[in-house]
Scaffold this motif. Structure first.
Motif, PDB file in Angstrom:
ATOM      1  N   LEU A  72       0.805  -1.217   0.000  1.00  0.00           N
ATOM      2  CA  LEU A  72       0.000   0.000   0.000  1.00  0.00           C
ATOM      3  C   LEU A  72       0.843   1.274   0.000  1.00  0.00           C
ATOM      4  O   LEU A  72       0.339   2.349  -0.291  1.00  0.00           O
ATOM      5  CB  LEU A  72      -0.933   0.020   1.215  1.00  0.00           C
ATOM      6  N   GLU A  73       2.112   1.135   0.328  1.00  0.00           N
ATOM      7  CA  GLU A  73       2.985   2.316   0.392  1.00  0.00           C
ATOM      8  C   GLU A  73       3.363   2.765  -1.014  1.00  0.00           C
ATOM      9  O   GLU A  73       3.843   1.989  -1.810  1.00  0.00           O
ATOM     10  CB  GLU A  73       4.247   2.009   1.204  1.00  0.00           C
ATOM     11  N   GLU A  74       3.124   4.063  -1.288  1.00  0.00           N
ATOM     12  CA  GLU A  74       3.511   4.600  -2.597  1.00  0.00           C
ATOM     13  C   GLU A  74       4.979   5.019  -2.603  1.00  0.00           C
ATOM     14  O   GLU A  74       5.646   4.946  -3.614  1.00  0.00           O
ATOM     15  CB  GLU A  74       2.639   5.805  -2.960  1.00  0.00           C
ATOM     16  N   ASP A  75       5.458   5.489  -1.472  1.00  0.00           N
ATOM     17  CA  ASP A  75       6.825   5.979  -1.367  1.00  0.00           C
ATOM     18  C   ASP A  75       7.773   4.815  -1.057  1.00  0.00           C
ATOM     19  O   ASP A  75       7.605   4.144  -0.030  1.00  0.00           O
ATOM     20  CB  ASP A  75       6.897   7.040  -0.262  1.00  0.00           C
ATOM     21  N   PRO A  76       8.762   4.558  -1.913  1.00  0.00           N
ATOM     22  CA  PRO A  76       9.693   3.452  -1.655  1.00  0.00           C
ATOM     23  C   PRO A  76      10.427   3.573  -0.314  1.00  0.00           C
ATOM     24  O   PRO A  76      10.742   2.568   0.311  1.00  0.00           O
ATOM     25  CB  PRO A  76      10.676   3.530  -2.821  1.00  0.00           C
ATOM     26  N   ALA A  77      10.673   4.793   0.123  1.00  0.00           N
ATOM     27  CA  ALA A  77      11.366   4.985   1.407  1.00  0.00           C
ATOM     28  C   ALA A  77      10.505   4.466   2.562  1.00  0.00           C
ATOM     29  O   ALA A  77      11.008   3.815   3.481  1.00  0.00           O
ATOM     30  CB  ALA A  77      11.701   6.459   1.618  1.00  0.00           C
ATOM     31  N   ASP A  78       9.191   4.730   2.490  1.00  0.00           N
ATOM     32  CA  ASP A  78       8.285   4.227   3.530  1.00  0.00           C
ATOM     33  C   ASP A  78       8.192   2.702   3.480  1.00  0.00           C
ATOM     34  O   ASP A  78       8.142   2.033   4.509  1.00  0.00           O
ATOM     35  CB  ASP A  78       6.882   4.835   3.370  1.00  0.00           C
ATOM     36  N   ALA A  79       8.164   2.176   2.266  1.00  0.00           N
ATOM     37  CA  ALA A  79       8.117   0.719   2.102  1.00  0.00           C
ATOM     38  C   ALA A  79       9.382   0.088   2.679  1.00  0.00           C
ATOM     39  O   ALA A  79       9.321  -0.954   3.344  1.00  0.00           O
ATOM     40  CB  ALA A  79       7.959   0.355   0.629  1.00  0.00           C
ATOM     41  N   ARG A  80      10.534   0.728   2.451  1.00  0.00           N
ATOM     42  CA  ARG A  80      11.797   0.228   3.012  1.00  0.00           C
ATOM     43  C   ARG A  80      11.747   0.221   4.534  1.00  0.00           C
ATOM     44  O   ARG A  80      12.175  -0.746   5.167  1.00  0.00           O
ATOM     45  CB  ARG A  80      12.971   1.090   2.539  1.00  0.00           C
ATOM     46  N   LEU A  81      11.239   1.296   5.111  1.00  0.00           N
ATOM     47  CA  LEU A  81      11.139   1.367   6.576  1.00  0.00           C
ATOM     48  C   LEU A  81      10.252   0.249   7.119  1.00  0.00           C
ATOM     49  O   LEU A  81      10.589  -0.404   8.108  1.00  0.00           O
ATOM     50  CB  LEU A  81      10.578   2.726   7.016  1.00  0.00           C
ATOM     51  N   LEU A  82       9.115   0.039   6.461  1.00  0.00           N
ATOM     52  CA  LEU A  82       8.209  -1.033   6.895  1.00  0.00           C
ATOM     53  C   LEU A  82       8.883  -2.400   6.785  1.00  0.00           C
ATOM     54  O   LEU A  82       8.779  -3.226   7.698  1.00  0.00           O
ATOM     55  CB  LEU A  82       6.944  -1.031   6.038  1.00  0.00           C
ATOM     56  N   LEU A  83       9.561  -2.643   5.675  1.00  0.00           N
ATOM     57  CA  LEU A  83      10.225  -3.927   5.494  1.00  0.00           C
ATOM     58  C   LEU A  83      11.367  -4.123   6.482  1.00  0.00           C
ATOM     59  O   LEU A  83      11.597  -5.235   6.965  1.00  0.00           O
ATOM     60  CB  LEU A  83      10.739  -4.068   4.061  1.00  0.00           C
ATOM     61  N   ALA A  84      12.073  -3.050   6.787  1.00  0.00           N
ATOM     62  CA  ALA A  84      13.149  -3.154   7.781  1.00  0.00           C
ATOM     63  C   ALA A  84      12.577  -3.560   9.133  1.00  0.00           C
ATOM     64  O   ALA A  84      13.129  -4.423   9.823  1.00  0.00           O
ATOM     65  CB  ALA A  84      13.901  -1.832   7.884  1.00  0.00           C
ATOM     66  N   LYS A  85      11.459  -2.964   9.504  1.00  0.00           N
ATOM     67  CA  LYS A  85      10.796  -3.308  10.766  1.00  0.00           C
ATOM     68  C   LYS A  85      10.281  -4.749  10.713  1.00  0.00           C
ATOM     69  O   LYS A  85      10.399  -5.505  11.678  1.00  0.00           O
ATOM     70  CB  LYS A  85       9.647  -2.323  11.036  1.00  0.00           C
ATOM     71  N   ALA A  86       9.728  -5.127   9.560  1.00  0.00           N
ATOM     72  CA  ALA A  86       9.190  -6.480   9.402  1.00  0.00           C
ATOM     73  C   ALA A  86      10.281  -7.532   9.561  1.00  0.00           C
ATOM     74  O   ALA A  86      10.095  -8.539  10.235  1.00  0.00           O
ATOM     75  CB  ALA A  86       8.514  -6.624   8.036  1.00  0.00           C
ATOM     76  N   THR A  87      11.461  -7.289   8.954  1.00  0.00           N
ATOM     77  CA  THR A  87      12.541  -8.265   9.060  1.00  0.00           C
ATOM     78  C   THR A  87      13.116  -8.308  10.474  1.00  0.00           C
ATOM     79  O   THR A  87      13.661  -9.321  10.887  1.00  0.00           O
ATOM     80  CB  THR A  87      13.675  -7.967   8.055  1.00  0.00           C
ATOM     81  N   GLU A  88      12.967  -7.203  11.189  1.00  0.00           N
ATOM     82  CA  GLU A  88      13.384  -7.166  12.593  1.00  0.00           C
ATOM     83  C   GLU A  88      12.465  -8.054  13.439  1.00  0.00           C
ATOM     84  O   GLU A  88      12.924  -8.803  14.290  1.00  0.00           O
ATOM     85  CB  GLU A  88      13.271  -5.710  13.061  1.00  0.00           C
ATOM     86  N   ILE A  89      11.161  -7.958  13.165  1.00  0.00           N
ATOM     87  CA  ILE A  89      10.173  -8.704  13.945  1.00  0.00           C
ATOM     88  C   ILE A  89      10.094 -10.164  13.508  1.00  0.00           C
ATOM     89  O   ILE A  89       9.926 -11.059  14.325  1.00  0.00           O
ATOM     90  CB  ILE A  89       8.787  -8.021  13.839  1.00  0.00           C
ATOM     91  N   ILE A  90      10.197 -10.407  12.206  1.00  0.00           N
ATOM     92  CA  ILE A  90      10.114 -11.776  11.665  1.00  0.00           C
ATOM     93  C   ILE A  90      11.402 -12.064  10.890  1.00  0.00           C
ATOM     94  O   ILE A  90      11.410 -12.065   9.655  1.00  0.00           O
ATOM     95  CB  ILE A  90       8.902 -11.946  10.726  1.00  0.00           C
ATOM     96  N   PRO A  91      12.505 -12.327  11.585  1.00  0.00           N
ATOM     97  CA  PRO A  91      13.787 -12.493  10.879  1.00  0.00           C
ATOM     98  C   PRO A  91      13.873 -13.740   9.999  1.00  0.00           C
ATOM     99  O   PRO A  91      14.745 -13.825   9.153  1.00  0.00           O
ATOM    100  CB  PRO A  91      14.807 -12.557  12.019  1.00  0.00           C
ATOM    101  N   LEU A  92      12.967 -14.689  10.152  1.00  0.00           N
ATOM    102  CA  LEU A  92      13.027 -15.915   9.342  1.00  0.00           C
ATOM    103  C   LEU A  92      12.217 -15.828   8.049  1.00  0.00           C
ATOM    104  O   LEU A  92      12.172 -16.792   7.285  1.00  0.00           O
ATOM    105  CB  LEU A  92      12.549 -17.110  10.166  1.00  0.00           C
ATOM    106  N   ALA A  93      11.587 -14.678   7.797  1.00  0.00           N
ATOM    107  CA  ALA A  93      10.760 -14.520   6.596  1.00  0.00           C
ATOM    108  C   ALA A  93      11.632 -14.129   5.406  1.00  0.00           C
ATOM    109  O   ALA A  93      11.926 -12.951   5.185  1.00  0.00           O
ATOM    110  CB  ALA A  93       9.672 -13.486   6.839  1.00  0.00           C
ATOM    111  N   VAL A  94      12.025 -15.114   4.632  1.00  0.00           N
ATOM    112  CA  VAL A  94      12.935 -14.910   3.495  1.00  0.00           C
ATOM    113  C   VAL A  94      12.344 -13.930   2.485  1.00  0.00           C
ATOM    114  O   VAL A  94      13.041 -13.043   1.982  1.00  0.00           O
ATOM    115  CB  VAL A  94      13.262 -16.259   2.812  1.00  0.00           C
TER     116      VAL A  94
END
Length: 191
Positions: A72-94
Motif C-alpha cells: 500500500l505504500e507509494e513511497d519506496p522509502a516508507d516501504a523500506r522502513l516497513l520492510l526493515a521493521k518487518a525483518t526485525e520482527i520476523i527475521p526468518l521470513a525470506v
C-alpha cells in the motif's frame, strides 16, 4: 469460527460487512484472514493503511499483513522502513528480506542480503539473490564465488537442494535474464 465470520462478511453489502468485520475482529483479533478481509472492505488507501496498522499491532508475526502493508505504500522509502521493521520482527521470513533487498541501492542490498544470510542460513533463495546482485553489478567473477560459498554453506547447514530443484532454480534465473547466475548454479551443483 473464522470461516463463519468471513462468509457473513461476503454475504453482506459493504456497510454491514464492515460492522460484521469489526465484530469478528473483536472476537478473534489474531485472525490474519479477518484483518485482510476488513482491509479489503475499506475504499481509501488511508483507511486500508489504518486497518493494517491495527492488524500489525494485533498480529505482528504475520508475513501476509506485512506484505499488504508494504504494497500500500507509494513511497519506496516508507516501504523500506516497513520492510526493515518487518525483518526485525520476523527475521526468518525470506520473502521479506528479498523484498527489502530489491528496494535498496545495490550497496545496501548487499548488506541486507548478508544480514538475511545470517538470519536464515538455510535459505538458497538468499544466496541466489546475492549471486544475481553481483551479476547486475557486472562482477561476473563474484557470481561464481557467491554460488561456491552458497553450496558449501548450505551443505554445512544440511539444507542442500536436490539436483532437480537446483536445475529448476537455474532455469528460473535463465528465464529472467540472469544467465551468469544460471551457469554458476549449474556449475557449482553438478557434482
Amino acid at each position: 469460527n473464522e470461516d463463519v465470520w468471513l462468509e457473513s462478511i461476503r454475504l453482506n453489502e459493504n456497510h454491514n460487512a464492515k460492522i460484521i468485520a469489526a465484530n469478528a475482529i473483536m472476537n478473534n483479533d489474531r485472525s490474519v484472514r479477518l484483518w485482510i478481509e476488513a482491509m479489503k472492505l475499506e475504499t481509501g488507501v488511508r483507511e486500508k493503511k489504518r486497518v493494517l496498522r491495527r492488524a500489525l499491532d494485533a498480529v505482528p508475526q504475520s508475513v501476509a499483513i506485512w506484505k499488504d502493508a508494504v504494497n500500500l505504500e507509494e513511497d519506496p522509502a516508507d516501504a523500506r522502513l516497513l520492510l526493515a521493521k518487518a525483518t526485525e520482527i520476523i527475521p526468518l521470513a525470506v520473502e521479506l528480506w528479498l523484498a527489502l533487498a530489491r528496494l535498496e541501492t545495490p550497496e545496501n542490498a548487499q548488506l541486507v542480503l548478508n544480514k538475511a544470510r545470517k538470519a536464515v542460513p538455510t535459505s538458497h533463495e538468499i544466496w541466489i539473490a546475492a549471486a544475481r546482485l553481483q551479476e547486475q553489478l557486472g562482477a561476473s567473477g563474484m557470481v561464481l564465488k557467491v554460488m561456491e560459498r552458497a553450496v558449501k554453506s548450505l551443505a554445512k547447514e544440511s539444507a542442500m537442494l536436490k539436483r532437480e530443484e537446483w536445475i529448476a532454480e537455474a532455469e528460473k534465473c535463465e528465464e529472467e535474464g540472469a544467465v551468469l547466475t544460471c551457469g554458476a548454479i549449474i556449475r557449482e551443483t553438478l557434482g
